[in-house]
Enzyme design. Structure first.
Site, mmCIF file in Angstrom:
data_model
loop_
_atom_site.group_PDB
_atom_site.id
_atom_site.type_symbol
_atom_site.label_atom_id
_atom_site.label_comp_id
_atom_site.label_asym_id
_atom_site.label_seq_id
_atom_site.Cartn_x
_atom_site.Cartn_y
_atom_site.Cartn_z
ATOM 1 N N GLU A 318 3.214 -19.842 -7.010
ATOM 2 C CA GLU A 318 4.014 -19.297 -8.110
ATOM 3 C C GLU A 318 4.234 -20.328 -9.215
ATOM 4 O O GLU A 318 3.896 -20.109 -10.380
ATOM 5 C CB GLU A 318 5.358 -18.832 -7.543
ATOM 6 C CG GLU A 318 6.340 -18.332 -8.583
ATOM 7 C CD GLU A 318 7.698 -18.033 -7.975
ATOM 8 O OE1 GLU A 318 8.465 -17.292 -8.610
ATOM 9 O OE2 GLU A 318 8.010 -18.544 -6.883
ATOM 10 N N HIS A 319 4.858 -21.450 -8.867
ATOM 11 C CA HIS A 319 5.134 -22.525 -9.825
ATOM 12 C C HIS A 319 4.267 -23.729 -9.494
ATOM 13 O O HIS A 319 4.255 -24.183 -8.357
ATOM 14 C CB HIS A 319 6.599 -22.980 -9.754
ATOM 15 C CG HIS A 319 7.607 -21.897 -9.924
ATOM 16 N ND1 HIS A 319 8.350 -21.406 -8.866
ATOM 17 C CD2 HIS A 319 7.999 -21.220 -11.022
ATOM 18 C CE1 HIS A 319 9.175 -20.476 -9.321
ATOM 19 N NE2 HIS A 319 8.970 -20.337 -10.619
#
Length: 433
Positions: A318-319
Site C-alpha cells: 500500500e505505502h
C-alpha cells in the site's frame, strides 16, 4: 540474494483468522436484508452500545456539534480539505471527454458521469479517522456526486465531534452516527430510513472490509482493503531512526498491520531493528504497534538497488517510502504500489493526514491490479454512438450482418441488414410473409 533478518507469521495463520469474520459478516448482512432498521439498531446496540432515536444527524445537531469543535481543529480541517480538493480537481481535469468522427457521419463519444449516490465510511472505534472524511466525501463531491451519505460510529458512546465536522465541511449530504457492518449493509441494501447508494468507499476494520467484499457487485466499492501496510526502502545513506519511526507510524494502525524494511545495508537493518525495540516501550499505541511488529514486521537485506526494487514490487504494498540517495528512481523502477513517498522529507503520515493525495489505497497485493481511491472512482466512463450518413449505415449494416453470422447470431445480423436496406435498398431475403 535477500537475507531475511526478521520474519512475519505464516500466511496460513492470517487466512484462518479471516474465516470467522466472513461468517459473521454474512449473517449480519442477511439479517439486515430481512429486518432492515430493526436489525441495524440491534447490531448498533450490540457492537457500539448506541441506539438514538435517529441515527441520522439533523442539520441542527450538526451545527451544534461543529460549533463545539475548537477553531484550530476547524481551520486545520479546512486546510487539509483544500489540499485534497485541489488534487482531486487536477485529477478530474486530466479526464477527457471527446467526440470523434471515425467514418463519414459516424460519431463516437465518451462522457464521464458521476454515480448518483455514494456512501462514505469513516472509521471510528479506537481511532476517529477524521482524515477519511476528506478522502471519501471531498473526492466524491469534486466528481459531482449529488448525494453522499457519510457514516461513522460513535466512540465509546460519544459523538466524534471532529469527524462530524470534517464530514459536514467536506460536503456530506447525510451524516449518520452508525458504524461497522450494519452501516455498510444499510448503505448498500437500504432500509426504511436510509435509501441505498450505488458505491461505497472508505477504509475500515476486517469486518467492514469483508462487508464491502460480500456486497460488491450489488454495489460498487472503491477497492478491497485489508490492514494498513508500510514498506520502507533504504540504502546505506538512510537514517535507521527515521526508518524505525516511520515503520511504527503505520504499525500503530492495528495489531495486524505489516511493517517491512528492505535495505541494501545490513548495518541499517540491524540498527533499525534496535531502534524499533528502543522506541516501542514508550509508544502510547504500543498495544497495537508491538504485536503488529512482532507478528507482521519483516526486515530484508539485499545486495543491490536493483534487487531492492524488484523485491519491493513483489510485495505490491500500500505505502512505499523510499529513503535512498536517489528516491525518484523508484518512479521508473516500480509499478506495483498504492502510493510512493519519495525521500526523507516525505513520510507516509503526510499522505495519511495532510498532503492532499488520497489515503484510501490497495492492500494485500491489490496494487498488482489497481491504484487507490481517486476522483475517477466516482465516475462512470460511458460511450455513445451516432450514425447519420447513409453510406456508413450501409457499410456498417452489411459488415454487421456478415460478422454476426460468423458467430451464428442471426438476430444481430438482421439488425444490420435492416440498416443496409433502409440506407441503400439492400434486400431482406429473410423478411418473408
Amino acid at each position: 540474494m535477500a537475507e531475511i533478518l526478521k520474519h512475519a507469521v505464516p500466511k496460513a495463520e492470517v487466512t484462518a483468522s479471516l474465516e470467522q469474520v466472513r461468517v459473521t459478516v454474512a449473517d449480519v448482512i442477511a439479517d439486515i436484508r430481512e429486518r432492515g432498521d430493526d436489525a441495524v439498531r440491534a447490531y448498533s446496540e450490540q457492537f457500539d452500545r448506541w441506539s438514538p432515536d435517529s441515527f441520522r444527524l439533523s442539520e441542527e445537531e450538526i451545527e451544534k456539534i461543529v460549533a463545539s469543535v475548537p477553531q484550530q481543529v476547524i481551520d486545520d480541517i479546512r486546510f487539509v480539505q483544500d489540499q485534497v480538493r485541489a488534487f482531486a480537481r487536477h485529477q478530474l481535469d486530466s479526464l477527457k471527454e471527446f467526440e470523434v468522427e471515425t467514418l463519414p457521419g459516424v460519431r463516437l463519444g465518451q462522457k464521464h458521469v458521476p454515480v448518483r449516490a455514494a456512501g462514505a465510511y469513516i472509521p471510528g472505534g479506537r481511532y476517529p479517522l477524521t482524515a477519511s472524511a476528506h478522502m471519501t466525501v471531498v473526492t466524491a463531491k469534486v466528481a459531482g456526486v449529488p448525494r453522499v451519505v457519510a457514516c461513522t460510529p460513535p466512540i465509546r458512546g460519544e459523538i466524534p465531534a471532529a469527524t462530524v465536522a470534517a464530514m459536514h465541511l467536506a460536503g456530506a449530504d447525510e451524516i449518520w452516527l452508525l458504524g461497522g457492518v450494519q452501516a455498510v449493509a444499510a448503505m448498500a441494501v437500504g432500509t426504511d430510513t436510509m435509501s441505498p447508494v450505488n458505491l461505497i468507499a472508505g477504509p475500515g476494520n476486517a469486518y467492514v472490509a469483508e462487508a464491502k467484499r460480500q456486497l460488491f457487485g450489488e454495489i460498487g466499492i472503491d477497492l478491497f482493503a485489508g490492514p494498513t501496510e508500510i514498506l520502507v526502502l533504504a540504502d546505506d545513506d538512510a537514517d535507521p531512526f527515521v526508518c524505525a519511526v516511520d515503520l511504527l507510524s503505520q504499525a500503530e494502525h492495528g495489531p495486524d498491520s505489516p511493517a517491512v524494511l528492505i535495505t541494501t545495508s545490513r548495518e541499517v537493518a540491524e540498527r533499525t531493528i534496535a531502534e524499533v525495540e528502543r522506541l516501542l516501550p514508550g509508544m502510547p499505541t504500543r498495544d497495537f504497534a508491538e504485536p503488529a511488529w512482532r507478528d507482521h514486521g519483516q526486515v530484508h537485506v539485499v545486495d543491490s538497488i536493483d534487487e531492492l526494487y524488484a523485491l519491493a514490487d513483489a510485495f505490491a504494498f500500500e505505502h512505499v517510502e523510499v529513503l535512498t540517495r536517489d528516491p525518484r528512481l523508484a518512479l521508473d523502477r516500480m509499478t506495483q504500489y498504492g502510493a510512493l513517498f519519495l525521500g526523507e522529507g516525505t513520510c507516509v503520515s503526510f499522505g495519511d493526514k495532510v498532503i492532499g493525495t488520497n489515503h484510501v489505497l490497495p492492500t494485500r497485493g491489490a496494487a498488482r491490479y489497481t491504484g487507490g481511491l481517486w476522483v475517477g472512482k466516482y465516475l462512470k466512463t460511458v460511450t455513445y454512438q451516432e450514425v447519420t450518413d447513409t453510406g456508413s449505415q450501409a457499410l456498417l449494416g452489411r459488415l454487421c450482418g456478415r460478422a454476426s453470422r460468423v458467430e451464428l447470431f442471426e438476430g444481430h445480423a438482421r439488425s444490420g441488414d435492416v440498416r443496409a436496406a433502409r440506407a441503400a435498398g439492400d434486400e431482406l431475403p429473410w423478411n418473408t410473409v
